[in-house]
Design a protein around this motif. Structure first.
Motif, PDB file in Angstrom:
ATOM      1  N   ASP A  85      -0.165  -5.184  -5.500  1.00 58.77           N
ATOM      2  CA  ASP A  85       0.217  -6.597  -5.421  1.00 58.77           C
ATOM      3  C   ASP A  85      -1.036  -7.446  -5.218  1.00 58.77           C
ATOM      4  O   ASP A  85      -1.596  -7.526  -4.132  1.00 58.77           O
ATOM      5  CB  ASP A  85       1.201  -6.820  -4.281  1.00 58.77           C
ATOM      6  N   VAL A 111      -0.884 -10.212  -2.398  1.00 56.03           N
ATOM      7  CA  VAL A 111      -0.932  -9.689  -1.029  1.00 56.03           C
ATOM      8  C   VAL A 111      -2.351  -9.211  -0.722  1.00 56.03           C
ATOM      9  O   VAL A 111      -2.853  -9.396   0.391  1.00 56.03           O
ATOM     10  CB  VAL A 111       0.107  -8.573  -0.808  1.00 56.03           C
ATOM     11  N   GLN A 112      -3.019  -8.630  -1.689  1.00 57.15           N
ATOM     12  CA  GLN A 112      -4.411  -8.214  -1.495  1.00 57.15           C
ATOM     13  C   GLN A 112      -5.294  -9.428  -1.188  1.00 57.15           C
ATOM     14  O   GLN A 112      -6.133  -9.381  -0.285  1.00 57.15           O
ATOM     15  CB  GLN A 112      -4.928  -7.476  -2.729  1.00 57.15           C
ATOM     16  N   ASP A 171       0.126  -3.679   0.296  1.00 55.80           N
ATOM     17  CA  ASP A 171      -0.482  -4.412  -0.810  1.00 55.80           C
ATOM     18  C   ASP A 171      -0.696  -3.543  -2.047  1.00 55.80           C
ATOM     19  O   ASP A 171      -1.404  -3.935  -2.971  1.00 55.80           O
ATOM     20  CB  ASP A 171      -1.795  -5.054  -0.383  1.00 55.80           C
ATOM     21  N   LYS A 175      -4.561 -10.710   2.354  1.00 52.51           N
ATOM     22  CA  LYS A 175      -5.261  -9.897   3.356  1.00 52.51           C
ATOM     23  C   LYS A 175      -6.740 -10.251   3.403  1.00 52.51           C
ATOM     24  O   LYS A 175      -7.338 -10.331   4.473  1.00 52.51           O
ATOM     25  CB  LYS A 175      -5.093  -8.414   3.054  1.00 52.51           C
TER      26      LYS A 175
END
Length: 108
Positions: free
Chosen positions: A70, A73-74, A67, A77
């Motif tokens: 990004d 993506v963070q 991540d 998560k």
């Protein structure tokens, strides 16, 4: 431009996510507007689109994704574990006036 690219690639439909990451918690719904471009964009262009169920969030392997830098993506998560078991959809987008193609793909 999109129609030209779809023609060049011989695409009748585009399959894409409905939303770039799992649903946020209610207290964090201020983060919803940006990712809505995944769905609102097609309405503005008058392209037919529909959503069908694809599976359920399992939150497996999410920690293995890089991540670094990004944002989405963070967020994925961050929200994956609270979204476990929630449905995931896939969006089918067709060319203007090709609603029947979108419906046929959604049925399949």
């Amino acid at each position: 431009m999109i129609l030209d690219e779809m023609g060049r690639c011989e695409l009748d439909v585009i399959l894409m996510p409905v939303y770039p990451y799992p649903d946020p918690l209610f207290a964090e719904t201020d983060q919803i507007m940006g990712p809505c471009c995944y769905i609102g964009f097609w309405n503005l262009l008058d392209f037919p689109a529909g959503v069908v169920p694809f599976g359920r969030e399992t939150a497996t392997k999410i920690d293995s994704y890089d991540d670094e830098g990004d944002y989405f993506v963070q967020l994925a998560k961050k929200h994956a574990f609270t979204a476990q078991g929630l449905p995931i959809g896939v969006q089918i987008v067709g060319k203007p006036f090709q609603e029947e193609v979108v419906l046929r793909v959604m049925t399949e």
